[in-house]
Design a protein around this motif. Structure first.
Motif, PDB file in Angstrom:
ATOM      1  N   MET A   1      58.130  49.634  29.382  1.00 15.07           N
ATOM      2  CA  MET A   1      57.406  48.460  29.881  1.00 15.07           C
ATOM      3  C   MET A   1      56.450  47.979  28.790  1.00 15.07           C
ATOM      4  O   MET A   1      55.864  48.800  28.091  1.00 15.07           O
ATOM      5  N   ARG A   2      56.279  46.655  28.705  1.00 18.49           N
ATOM      6  CA  ARG A   2      55.363  46.132  27.675  1.00 18.49           C
ATOM      7  C   ARG A   2      53.975  45.944  28.277  1.00 18.49           C
ATOM      8  O   ARG A   2      53.821  45.338  29.337  1.00 18.49           O
ATOM      9  N   VAL A   3      53.007  46.514  27.565  1.00 18.46           N
ATOM     10  CA  VAL A   3      51.635  46.564  28.097  1.00 18.46           C
ATOM     11  C   VAL A   3      50.688  45.819  27.152  1.00 18.46           C
ATOM     12  O   VAL A   3      50.647  46.094  25.953  1.00 18.46           O
ATOM     13  N   ILE A   4      49.927  44.881  27.718  1.00 16.38           N
ATOM     14  CA  ILE A   4      48.958  44.108  26.934  1.00 16.38           C
ATOM     15  C   ILE A   4      47.682  44.908  26.739  1.00 16.38           C
ATOM     16  O   ILE A   4      47.106  44.950  25.656  1.00 16.38           O
ATOM     17  N   GLU A   5      47.179  45.507  27.844  1.00 13.72           N
ATOM     18  CA  GLU A   5      45.922  46.242  27.747  1.00 13.72           C
ATOM     19  C   GLU A   5      45.771  47.174  28.948  1.00 13.72           C
ATOM     20  O   GLU A   5      46.356  46.932  30.018  1.00 13.72           O
ATOM     21  N   ILE A   6      45.019  48.251  28.716  1.00 15.19           N
ATOM     22  CA  ILE A   6      44.631  49.179  29.789  1.00 15.19           C
ATOM     23  C   ILE A   6      43.110  49.300  29.681  1.00 15.19           C
ATOM     24  O   ILE A   6      42.598  49.552  28.585  1.00 15.19           O
ATOM     25  N   PHE A   7      42.407  49.050  30.760  1.00 19.68           N
ATOM     26  CA  PHE A   7      40.940  49.151  30.691  1.00 19.68           C
ATOM     27  C   PHE A   7      40.361  49.601  32.023  1.00 19.68           C
ATOM     28  O   PHE A   7      40.979  49.450  33.069  1.00 19.68           O
ATOM     29  N   HIS A   8      39.162  50.152  31.927  1.00 20.38           N
ATOM     30  CA  HIS A   8      38.443  50.676  33.097  1.00 20.38           C
ATOM     31  C   HIS A   8      37.305  49.712  33.379  1.00 20.38           C
ATOM     32  O   HIS A   8      36.496  49.428  32.501  1.00 20.38           O
ATOM     33  N   SER A   9      37.263  49.169  34.586  1.00 22.33           N
ATOM     34  CA  SER A   9      36.235  48.176  34.914  1.00 22.33           C
ATOM     35  C   SER A   9      35.938  48.259  36.409  1.00 22.33           C
ATOM     36  O   SER A   9      36.246  49.268  37.050  1.00 22.33           O
ATOM     37  N   LEU A  10      35.319  47.205  36.945  1.00 22.50           N
ATOM     38  CA  LEU A  10      35.178  47.069  38.402  1.00 22.50           C
ATOM     39  C   LEU A  10      36.197  46.041  38.863  1.00 22.50           C
ATOM     40  O   LEU A  10      36.361  45.008  38.194  1.00 22.50           O
ATOM     41  N   GLN A  11      36.863  46.303  39.981  1.00 25.15           N
ATOM     42  CA  GLN A  11      37.719  45.270  40.553  1.00 25.15           C
ATOM     43  C   GLN A  11      36.839  44.045  40.804  1.00 25.15           C
ATOM     44  O   GLN A  11      35.823  44.133  41.509  1.00 25.15           O
ATOM     45  N   GLY A  12      37.197  42.924  40.186  1.00 24.04           N
ATOM     46  CA  GLY A  12      36.363  41.739  40.300  1.00 24.04           C
ATOM     47  C   GLY A  12      36.744  40.834  41.465  1.00 24.04           C
ATOM     48  O   GLY A  12      35.961  39.978  41.864  1.00 24.04           O
ATOM     49  N   GLU A  13      37.953  41.032  42.004  1.00 26.48           N
ATOM     50  CA  GLU A  13      38.485  40.060  42.970  1.00 26.48           C
ATOM     51  C   GLU A  13      38.895  40.743  44.272  1.00 26.48           C
ATOM     52  O   GLU A  13      39.252  41.923  44.294  1.00 26.48           O
ATOM     53  N   GLY A  14      38.874  39.949  45.344  1.00 22.45           N
ATOM     54  CA  GLY A  14      39.498  40.404  46.583  1.00 22.45           C
ATOM     55  C   GLY A  14      38.648  41.348  47.402  1.00 22.45           C
ATOM     56  O   GLY A  14      37.461  41.561  47.142  1.00 22.45           O
ATOM     57  N   ILE A  15      39.292  41.948  48.426  1.00 21.19           N
ATOM     58  CA  ILE A  15      38.548  42.763  49.396  1.00 21.19           C
ATOM     59  C   ILE A  15      38.015  44.056  48.793  1.00 21.19           C
ATOM     60  O   ILE A  15      37.140  44.672  49.374  1.00 21.19           O
TER      61      ILE A  15
END
Ligand SMILES: C[S@@+](CC[C@H](N)C(=O)[O-])C[C@H]1O[C@@H](n2cnc3c(N)ncnc32)[C@H](O)[C@@H]1O
Ligand SMILES: Nc1nc2[nH]cc(C(=O)O)c2c(=O)[nH]1
Ligand code: SF4
Ligand SMILES: [Mg+2]
Length: 232
Positions: free
Chosen positions: A1-15
């Motif tokens: 699979m082609r991957v642009i980026e992997i990062f650790h953050s806070l889910q910014g969207e949705g429930i």
């Protein structure tokens, strides 16, 4: 699979906004929405090639039990092998006790994904690219009520509509009328905003629309915190 980026953050969207999460951004999207905040992920050959094992290992390096698979458009993929790779990836992550969210425009139904939250953002007229050739492709790709219905019935889901102007709500109602019922607290209206300034400018009108319709306000927490920074 082609991957642009992997990062650790806070889910910014949705429930689940605010939930610490690891993001896996897969390459490629045929839709090319006018206001897409992730144009660097449109090219199917961009990024680096990962096997499922490598991806699971990269995700598990982060101290985090929520993973978000996004793109680009993770549910399209360049070929069948990529879609089978996606299914295998979700199964492996779930086997490792991770909560799996998939972010998708909802153009294609895929069964048998180990997905705890299908986060669907159906594309409406405000997303059509201005260039005529791209607009034709977009019209063909952007809504398939059959695929949306399959995803809604097949997975726990939320619907995130990107709103630019108050009259976008008419088109949203027309689409919802053609779909299986979704509880109003799973239908989110999210301001069209790639930057913090756009978010602050558009949020009040979207909040008002939520009060009038009973739908939920869709946060863009990462945009509020980090504006248009990439990889957060
Ligand atoms: C970059 S997309 C990737 C996943 C999938 N292709 C999709 O569109 O759902 C992730 C989320 O960002 C939203 N998005 C992208 N650009 C946006 C913008 N300028 N304002 C608000 N939401 C945006 C999309 O609607 C989607 O919910
Ligand atoms: N923090 C953060 N939350 C997100 N939720 C959905 C995103 C996406 O691009 O799919 C996203 C993103 O890019 N960053
Ligand atoms: S479908 Fe998603 S990734 Fe593709 S152009 Fe639209 S917002 Fe961007
Ligand atoms: Mg994003």
């Amino acid at each position: 699979m082609r991957v642009i980026e992997i990062f650790h953050s806070l889910q910014g969207e949705g429930i689940l906004s605010g939930t610490p999460s690891v993001f896996v951004r897969l390459a490629g999207c045929p839709l090319r929405c006018r206001w897409c905040d992730t144009k660097y992920a449109w090219d199917f050959s961009a990024g680096d090639e990962y096997g499922v094992d490598d991806l699971v290992e990269a995700v598990s390096k982060h101290p985090c039990d929520h993973v978000v698979i996004t793109g680009g458009e993770p549910m399209v993929g360049p070929d069948l092998a990529a879609r089978e790779g996606l299914a295998e990836l979700t199964r492996r992550l779930r086997a490792g006790r991770m909560h799996v969210t998939i972010e998708t425009a909802g153009r294609l139904f895929i069964a048998d994904l180990a997905c705890d939250l299908m986060s669907i953002s159906p594309k409406m007229a405000n997303s059509v690219p201005s260039e005529p050739a791209l607009a034709v492709a977009h019209e063909r790709q952007r809504t398939d009520p059959g695929a949306l219905a399959g995803l809604i019935e097949g997975y726990p889901c939320q619907l995130k509509f990107v709103v630019e102007a108050a009259d976008d709500i008419d088109e949203i109602h027309r689409l919802l009328d053609r779909l299986p019922p979704v509880p109003s607290n799973r239908v989110l209206l999210m301001p069209q905003a790639g930057t913090r300034d756009e978010l602050l400018a558009r949020a009040p009108a979207v909040a008002q629309l939520c009060r009038e319709t009973g739908y939920r306000f869709g946060h863009r927490l990462h945009v509020l915190l980090w504006s248009d920074r990439r990889g957060v």
